[in-house]
Structure formats: C-alpha cells, structure tokens
Design an enzyme around this catalytic site. Sequence first.
Site, PDB file in Angstrom:
ATOM      1  N   ASN A 394       0.835  -1.197   0.000  1.00 37.58           N
ATOM      2  CA  ASN A 394       0.000   0.000   0.000  1.00 37.58           C
ATOM      3  C   ASN A 394       0.876   1.255   0.000  1.00 37.58           C
ATOM      4  OD1 ASN A 394      -1.916   2.089   0.640  1.00 37.58           O
ATOM      5  ND2 ASN A 394      -3.290   0.513   1.389  1.00 37.58           N
ATOM      6  N   ASP A 395       1.503   1.539   1.117  1.00 37.35           N
ATOM      7  CA  ASP A 395       2.245   2.797   1.249  1.00 37.35           C
ATOM      8  C   ASP A 395       3.429   2.881   0.287  1.00 37.35           C
ATOM      9  OD1 ASP A 395       0.556   3.592   3.406  1.00 37.35           O
ATOM     10  OD2 ASP A 395       1.678   2.218   4.695  1.00 37.35           O
ATOM     11  N   VAL A 396       4.074   1.748  -0.021  1.00 30.85           N
ATOM     12  CA  VAL A 396       5.282   1.774  -0.852  1.00 30.85           C
ATOM     13  C   VAL A 396       4.969   1.946  -2.332  1.00 30.85           C
ATOM     14  CG1 VAL A 396       6.586   0.413   0.811  1.00 30.85           C
ATOM     15  CG2 VAL A 396       5.358  -0.753  -1.026  1.00 30.85           C
TER      16      VAL A 396
END
Length: 467
Positions: A394-396
Amino acid sequence: MHVFIDFSYVLASILFIIGLKMLGKSQTAKRGNLLSACGMLIAVLATLLDAKIIDYKLIIIGLMIGTLIGVWLSYRVKMTAMPEMVALLNGFGGLASLLVGTAEYCVIRKIGWASYLFEHDKMIFGLVLVSIFAAIFIGGVTFSGSMIAYLRLSGKMPTRGIRFRFQHIFNAIVCVSIALLLGLNLYLPNLMYCVPLTVVFSLLLGITITLPIGGGDMPVVISMLNSLSGLAAAAAGFIVSNSVLVVAGCLVGTSGMILTIIMCKSMNRSLINVLFGGFGSVKQNIEDSQYVAPVAISVEDAYFVLEAAHSVLFIPGYGMAVAQAQHAVKELSQVLENNGADVQFAIHPVAGRMPGHMNVLLAEANVDYDKLIDIDTVNRNIANVDVAIVIGANDVVNPAAVNDTNSPIYGMPIINAYLAKTVLVLKRGQGTGFSGLPNKLFSLPNTRMLYGDAKQTLTELVACFKD
C-alpha cells in the site's frame, strides 16, 4: 585456562564478523546465520569454563528452559508473525542487559562501596557505575519500547500513534532526571534509590518514545530497537568484563544503526522526524469530491491480461505475508515465464513490518535472488512493464508520495507502479495501509482490483493458465 578462554572469545568474535558479512546476501545468509550461532556457542561454552561461575545448576536450568521455549516458538510462530517475534527478541535482549546492570550494582553494594573503592581507583569506579547506568537505561528503553512494538505489530493495540500533550517536554525531563541520578550516585555512592528510579524511568521512557510512532514507521522502529539491544549488551559486557559480549554488542549496535539510517533514507526522512513527527500518527482522508471508486476485475479477466503480457513485475507487501502467498507467487511467476513473459520482483526497503521482510518470504519460496530488483532500477524501466502485480502493498506504491504535496509521505521514494501499463492490485478489502493513509493508485484508470485472499487468487490464476 585464561588463555584458552581469551582465544575462544577471539574465535567467536571472528565468526560473528564473518557471519554478519554473509548475512548481507541471501545466497550466503543461511551459512552466515550458522557461523554466528557457532560463534555464540563457543562464547557461551568458554564463559561456562570461567572459575567465577558460582552455581552451574541454575545455569543448566536456565539453558533448558530457554531451549524449550526457543524450540516451541520456532515451530509455533508463523512467518507473518516474524516481525513481532523480532520485537520480542530485541526486548528480552534489552531486559537481560538491564538485569545484568542491576545485579552488578547489587553485588557492589553488598561488597560495600568503601571496600570497592579501596580495591579500585575512582576512575574505575566511575566507569563501572556509568556502564551500569547505561546498561539499565538502554536496556529498559529497549525492553518497554519493544513491548509496545510487539503489541502494535501483533494487532493487540491500535497501529496509529498515540500522542499526549507536552510529550517531548516529558521525555526530556525523564532523560535529565536519569542523568541527575547518575551524577548523584557518583557523588554519593551509598544512596539506594538512584538505580531503582533509573529502572522505572527507563522503562517509562521506552513507552513514551514508542507510543507516538505510527505503524507506517515500524520497520525503522524495529531496526532502531535492534541497535539499542546491541548497545545495551555492549554496556553489560563492560560491566562483567566480557570482551566477546562487548564485540557482539557493538556489531549489533552499529549494524542496526546503519540499517536504521538506510530505512530512513528509503522513506526520505530523518531519524529525528520518525521519532518525533512520524506520519504514522497522522490521519488523512480523501474528500468525497476527490474520491473515485476502484474498478474491480475478475480472476478470468486478469488471466487474459497476464496471458498477453510480455513483462510482469511483482510488488509484494505485508498482504502477501498475511495470506502466506509467497509460494503461490513463485508458482505463478514460473507459469508466466513458461508463457514467455519476463518476470521480476520489485522490493521496497520498508515493505512489510521489518527490514528485509519481503526478501525473507521470497527466499523461503526459493525465488531466484537475481530476479529481486532494487527500487531505483525498477523505476527506470517500469514504464515499459506490461503488468505490475501489487500483492498487499500500500504505502510503498502510493503515488501521493510523488504528486501530492499535502500528503505526509510526500517525497518518500516509492515503487512507481502507477507508471506501468496495467496494474493489478491483490487486496483483501478497500482499507488503508499500516500508516492509515489512503492510496489513489487504486482509483487510477490503469488499475484493476482483485479483491479476496491473495493466495487463493494467485492459485486460481495459475489454474487458469493450466486449463
């Protein structure tokens, strides 16, 4: 006997250094781990030959209990729970150093400070007391901080950071209080409450430092706690005059700090910013006017997309670990290669819950190490990739880090999955990542969502190719 013990410590230290070097590559990591374990065995056996050992029965009982717990955990703990296990091990390492420092302080008090000063000069006394306070302070912070990390990683407490008013001022007061207690104890050695208060303050400081750090910063926290456990062990080594413990502690401390710096660089943030202003404690919502519903796709339609692809890039995240889908990923990659596609794996340094989490999982599935591509190489060529398969990340892969100046992660290096011709996102639901930030990648025109368990979805895709 003293010569033999010293030689054993030198040999153990050499094995530690070689083993640590070999851990840097997946091809030699197993041998490096084995070498380091052999070094620790040699160090333990040499220490047991020391004439100062009082009671071997207690040591044998402790070894038996520890061995049973270790064997039990090794069979019980799943790969998905490895990050919290690392946090626990770091924490108990810090606790061991705290207990060593406290025990040595009690021994010296039993002897009497006057007698101790009579046998040693004031400089030795000062160094020993400073080492005791350092072991207690660092060990206490490591233990309580690691327990918070464990509870957060295991889902037993909220992943979002918890802040309170005047938090930084409170932490500063606690640090100054510990320094004053050390100075007071140096000046008045017979005071009894200095060390007990230091134990309490250090445990409290570990909690108040770690609580505000959100889940998105967990890889940095894990590596930092690992470094602190090494520093605590080195301080304990000074206290008991054990050279191999000092060497091992310094190796763990320095390697952990280097890894922490690498993690921070991978997030384009400083360690100070992570500790005192982490984005993991910030909530960001997408306004309804900006929200575009992600487009779902069936497994059959995804098969047709992959069947026509000439290049496929896998981007794993924590969702792959939760679904235990690494073996299914390996199987699908082989099927795609047999179909003529060029397959690679993009590994972000902070993907997962601890440094190297995805590398460990893919190595377990025997994914060829040469196919694991670093973030810079991937981003140079990702526009030519036909299909990028995001598995639980998600964040990466969040494009807000590139094009949203108001995002807390703006400027963080990511894998530019949004530039691929087609993006398939395998995700259990429409929730946010561990940092709590929404991901606009899911709403882009070239993105399609495959909802459900990642392992099952990948298995169904493999079945489609075989039919």
